[in-house]
Write a protein that holds these residues in place. Structure first.
Motif, PDB file in Angstrom:
ATOM      1  N   ALA A 141       6.347   2.017  -6.715  1.00  0.00           N
ATOM      2  CA  ALA A 141       7.701   3.127  -6.367  1.00  0.00           C
ATOM      3  C   ALA A 141       7.444   3.041  -4.911  1.00  0.00           C
ATOM      4  O   ALA A 141       6.223   2.452  -4.029  1.00  0.00           O
ATOM      5  CB  ALA A 141       6.683   5.049  -6.609  1.00  0.00           C
ATOM      6  N   ASP A 142       8.496   3.348  -4.060  1.00  0.00           N
ATOM      7  CA  ASP A 142       8.629   3.175  -2.450  1.00  0.00           C
ATOM      8  C   ASP A 142       7.635   4.224  -1.786  1.00  0.00           C
ATOM      9  O   ASP A 142       7.621   5.282  -1.897  1.00  0.00           O
ATOM     10  CB  ASP A 142      10.175   3.560  -2.060  1.00  0.00           C
ATOM     11  N   GLY A 143       6.231   3.659  -1.528  1.00  0.00           N
ATOM     12  CA  GLY A 143       6.140   3.847  -0.659  1.00  0.00           C
ATOM     13  C   GLY A 143       4.481   4.629  -1.416  1.00  0.00           C
ATOM     14  O   GLY A 143       3.883   5.317  -0.707  1.00  0.00           O
ATOM     15  N   GLY A 144       4.394   3.543  -2.349  1.00  0.00           N
ATOM     16  CA  GLY A 144       3.252   4.057  -3.203  1.00  0.00           C
ATOM     17  C   GLY A 144       2.148   3.724  -2.969  1.00  0.00           C
ATOM     18  O   GLY A 144       0.799   3.916  -3.808  1.00  0.00           O
ATOM     19  N   GLY A 145       2.135   2.584  -3.585  1.00  0.00           N
ATOM     20  CA  GLY A 145       1.034   1.134  -2.007  1.00  0.00           C
ATOM     21  C   GLY A 145       0.572   1.369  -0.644  1.00  0.00           C
ATOM     22  O   GLY A 145       1.438   1.681  -0.282  1.00  0.00           O
ATOM     23  N   HIS A 146      -0.846   1.103  -0.893  1.00  0.00           N
ATOM     24  CA  HIS A 146      -1.255   1.020   0.410  1.00  0.00           C
ATOM     25  C   HIS A 146      -0.485  -0.497   1.701  1.00  0.00           C
ATOM     26  O   HIS A 146      -0.823  -0.573   2.211  1.00  0.00           O
ATOM     27  CB  HIS A 146      -2.611   1.025   0.881  1.00  0.00           C
ATOM     28  N   GLY A 147      -0.074  -1.223   0.506  1.00  0.00           N
ATOM     29  CA  GLY A 147       0.590  -2.945   1.081  1.00  0.00           C
ATOM     30  C   GLY A 147       2.049  -2.285   1.520  1.00  0.00           C
ATOM     31  O   GLY A 147       2.411  -2.466   2.775  1.00  0.00           O
ATOM     32  N   ILE A 148       2.939  -1.907   0.827  1.00  0.00           N
ATOM     33  CA  ILE A 148       3.170  -1.326   1.973  1.00  0.00           C
ATOM     34  C   ILE A 148       3.810  -0.219   3.144  1.00  0.00           C
ATOM     35  O   ILE A 148       4.259  -0.593   3.794  1.00  0.00           O
ATOM     36  CB  ILE A 148       4.378   0.151   1.094  1.00  0.00           C
ATOM     37  N   ILE A 149       2.765   0.543   3.190  1.00  0.00           N
ATOM     38  CA  ILE A 149       2.155   1.327   3.884  1.00  0.00           C
ATOM     39  C   ILE A 149       1.592   0.317   5.287  1.00  0.00           C
ATOM     40  O   ILE A 149       2.820   1.268   6.216  1.00  0.00           O
ATOM     41  CB  ILE A 149       1.073   1.973   4.100  1.00  0.00           C
ATOM     42  N   GLY A 150       1.137  -0.933   4.981  1.00  0.00           N
ATOM     43  CA  GLY A 150       0.495  -1.805   6.142  1.00  0.00           C
ATOM     44  C   GLY A 150       2.355  -2.464   6.399  1.00  0.00           C
ATOM     45  O   GLY A 150       2.575  -2.755   7.629  1.00  0.00           O
ATOM     46  N   MET A 151       3.022  -2.791   6.015  1.00  0.00           N
ATOM     47  CA  MET A 151       3.763  -3.816   6.317  1.00  0.00           C
ATOM     48  C   MET A 151       4.916  -2.750   6.877  1.00  0.00           C
ATOM     49  O   MET A 151       5.306  -3.484   7.887  1.00  0.00           O
ATOM     50  CB  MET A 151       5.162  -4.015   4.508  1.00  0.00           C
ATOM     51  N   ARG A 152       5.577  -1.415   6.750  1.00  0.00           N
ATOM     52  CA  ARG A 152       5.787  -0.504   7.374  1.00  0.00           C
ATOM     53  C   ARG A 152       5.873  -0.459   8.841  1.00  0.00           C
ATOM     54  O   ARG A 152       6.262  -0.259  10.001  1.00  0.00           O
ATOM     55  CB  ARG A 152       6.459   0.777   6.565  1.00  0.00           C
ATOM     56  N   GLU A 153       4.567  -0.640   8.727  1.00  0.00           N
ATOM     57  CA  GLU A 153       3.443   0.247   9.810  1.00  0.00           C
ATOM     58  C   GLU A 153       3.474  -1.406  10.745  1.00  0.00           C
ATOM     59  O   GLU A 153       3.760  -0.790  12.149  1.00  0.00           O
ATOM     60  CB  GLU A 153       2.159  -0.269   9.979  1.00  0.00           C
ATOM     61  N   ARG A 154       3.871  -2.578   9.923  1.00  0.00           N
ATOM     62  CA  ARG A 154       3.794  -3.578  10.889  1.00  0.00           C
ATOM     63  C   ARG A 154       5.607  -4.189  12.023  1.00  0.00           C
ATOM     64  O   ARG A 154       5.503  -4.582  13.225  1.00  0.00           O
ATOM     65  CB  ARG A 154       3.388  -4.916  10.255  1.00  0.00           C
ATOM     66  N   ALA A 155       6.122  -3.136  11.142  1.00  0.00           N
ATOM     67  CA  ALA A 155       7.529  -3.492  11.580  1.00  0.00           C
ATOM     68  C   ALA A 155       8.105  -2.370  12.229  1.00  0.00           C
ATOM     69  O   ALA A 155       8.470  -2.813  13.562  1.00  0.00           O
ATOM     70  CB  ALA A 155       7.843  -3.175  10.177  1.00  0.00           C
ATOM     71  N   THR A 156       7.305  -0.958  12.478  1.00  0.00           N
ATOM     72  CA  THR A 156       7.883  -0.154  12.965  1.00  0.00           C
ATOM     73  C   THR A 156       7.644  -0.287  14.821  1.00  0.00           C
ATOM     74  O   THR A 156       7.691  -0.186  15.418  1.00  0.00           O
ATOM     75  CB  THR A 156       7.061   1.123  12.412  1.00  0.00           C
ATOM     76  N   MET A 157       5.246  -0.969  14.410  1.00  0.00           N
ATOM     77  CA  MET A 157       4.517  -1.451  16.060  1.00  0.00           C
ATOM     78  C   MET A 157       6.139  -2.634  16.685  1.00  0.00           C
ATOM     79  O   MET A 157       5.725  -2.193  17.851  1.00  0.00           O
ATOM     80  CB  MET A 157       3.731  -2.214  15.695  1.00  0.00           C
ATOM     81  N   LEU A 158       6.728  -3.090  16.067  1.00  0.00           N
ATOM     82  CA  LEU A 158       7.489  -3.975  16.771  1.00  0.00           C
ATOM     83  C   LEU A 158       8.937  -3.783  17.452  1.00  0.00           C
ATOM     84  O   LEU A 158      10.207  -4.337  17.553  1.00  0.00           O
ATOM     85  CB  LEU A 158       7.984  -5.321  15.418  1.00  0.00           C
ATOM     86  N   GLY A 159       9.327  -2.099  16.997  1.00  0.00           N
ATOM     87  CA  GLY A 159      10.682  -1.918  16.815  1.00  0.00           C
ATOM     88  C   GLY A 159      11.677  -1.680  15.746  1.00  0.00           C
ATOM     89  O   GLY A 159      12.826  -1.889  15.974  1.00  0.00           O
TER      90      GLY A 159
END
Length: 414
Positions: A366-384
């Motif tokens: 599910a969207d946002g259900g896995g820790h991997g998705i949390i990490g990927m989204r954090e990497r993208a947000t870090m770069l703007g």
């Protein structure tokens, strides 16, 4: 009513009352059943429901035997009466309120029609179990109504004393309320644990990103310090001011490098990893590794491929790596498609996996259900940038990340 005549006020109020009752019924008064422990489930078979059916059959036999011994009616009528008294128990797991209503009507009717017999133990046991189910899963006002109806029925139908009737109603209701409260506490604890687990995963991913960026930034600052030290020797008889400026640049770079190591060095493990940080230049090896694991992976590149900022290069590689890992974990055997779009302002990374083949276990997360998705989204947000992950209309699972190439914060982040 004549055609064209307006409805009377009483008719309008009646229609309004009916609509309100329908709204209450539509909203639902019964909570969904709590998940069963593993030892109470065998595949799709609910052992509690099976036990209810067995107890209902035993009560049916006992009630039928009691009524037959008193010769109150014909054999067929006795069986129908026993069935009406005991059958509701088989439905209490799925329809607790309906089962209680059916049990109450049958029990009170049997008590009024066959009052010389007194309380029928089988029917009474079924009623108590159905009342307990109502107390566990129904809204509070429904539970109070059922308890009052039980006490009133005991007094006026079976002739019990008020104390006995209230006690008979209170015991199953209190037991159900206790179980309900404990379940609610466990559910709240589980929600908090999931939230804390997600926060912990986010912090761990941020630490990992900080360690990787430490390597990238430290490398560039070291290059600046070396070039600033060597620059004066590339010019014969450089002015004193120029030598002093380069010395200040070198000192600032070394000072910044020292502060960077001091602040982020605490994130290092005792055995530091000396492996160079990967990038999209290593993407072919990553895809080949996935293919060796049995995954059908295709890759496509659009736009003009060119060198990327180190942070973008590293984050893009990690996003593809994590998305491939999620696809192998949640949709084993499903083909995966990786696309890179080199735009003027951003690099767009797209990873799409299809349905898992028939017979394969797992599914898309599910969207946002896995820790991997949390990490990927954090990497993208870090770069703007931003990242979206979720199922498509075709049932596929799509991960799309937009990583700005100018390292400026995105104007519209989700």
């Amino acid at each position: 009513m004549n055609p064209g005549s307006s409805p009377s006020p009483s008719t309008g109020r009646g229609a309004t009352a009916v609509r309100r009752i329908a709204t209450v019924v539509a909203a639902g008064v019964t909570r969904p059943p709590a998940p069963r422990p593993r030892w109470l489930k065998r595949g799709r078979v609910d052992l509690v429901a099976v036990a209810d059916v067995i107890v209902a059959l035993i009560c049916l036999a006992a009630t039928n035997s009691t009524l037959s011994n008193h010769h109150v009616a014909s054999a067929g009528a006795i069986f129908l009466i026993s069935l009406a008294l005991c059958a509701p128990l088989a439905a209490r797991t799925y329809l607790p309120l309906t089962a209680w209503c059916a049990s109450a009507i049958a029990l009170f009717w049997a008590g009024g029609a066959f009052s010389p017999i007194g309380v029928l133990p089988g029917g009474l046991l079924v009623y108590i179990l159905c009342l307990y189910a109502v107390a566990v899963r129904c809204e509070s006002w429904v539970v109070v109504t059922a308890a009052v109806a039980t006490a009133m029925g005991g007094i006026y139908v079976y002739g019990q004393t008020p104390t006995t009737a209230v006690l008979a109603a209170a015991v199953p209701v209190l037991a159900g309320v206790v179980v309900r409260t404990r379940r609610g506490g466990r559910e709240q604890l589980a929600v908090q644990e999931r939230r804390h687990e997600g926060e912990r995963a986010l912090l761990e991913e941020r630490q990992r990103i900080a360690r990787e960026l430490h390597d990238v930034v430290a490398h560039h600052m070291s290059v600046i310090a070396i070039q600033a030290e060597a620059a004066p020797y590339k010019t014969p008889d450089p002015p004193k001011e120029l030598v002093q400026s380069f010395a200040e640049i070198r000192a600032s770079a070394l000072s910044g490098l020292h502060e960077l190591r001091r602040v982020l060095g605490v994130l290092r493990s005792d055995a530091p990893d000396t492996t160079p940080q990967p990038g999209l230049g290593d993407l072919d090896g990553l895809l080949q590794s996935a293919r060796n694991a049995g995954v059908t992976v295709t890759a496509a590149i659009s736009g003009t491929a060119r060198p990327l900022p180190d942070g973008v290069d590293l984050s893009a590689y990690r996003i593809v790596q994590e998305a491939l890992s999620n696809a192998m974990r949640h949709a084993p055997g499903a083909p995966v498609e990786v696309k890179l779009y080199y735009g003027e302002a951003a690099l767009v990374v797209e990873i799409r996996n299809e349905h898992p083949p028939a017979g394969a276990r797992g599914g898309v997360p599910a969207d946002g259900g896995g820790h991997g998705i949390i990490g990927m989204r954090e990497r993208a947000t870090m770069l703007g940038g931003n990242l979206q992950a979720g199922p498509t209309e075709k049932g596929e699972f799509l991960v799309t990340a937009a990583l700005p190439l100018d390292n400026k914060p995105a104007e519209n982040q989700p």
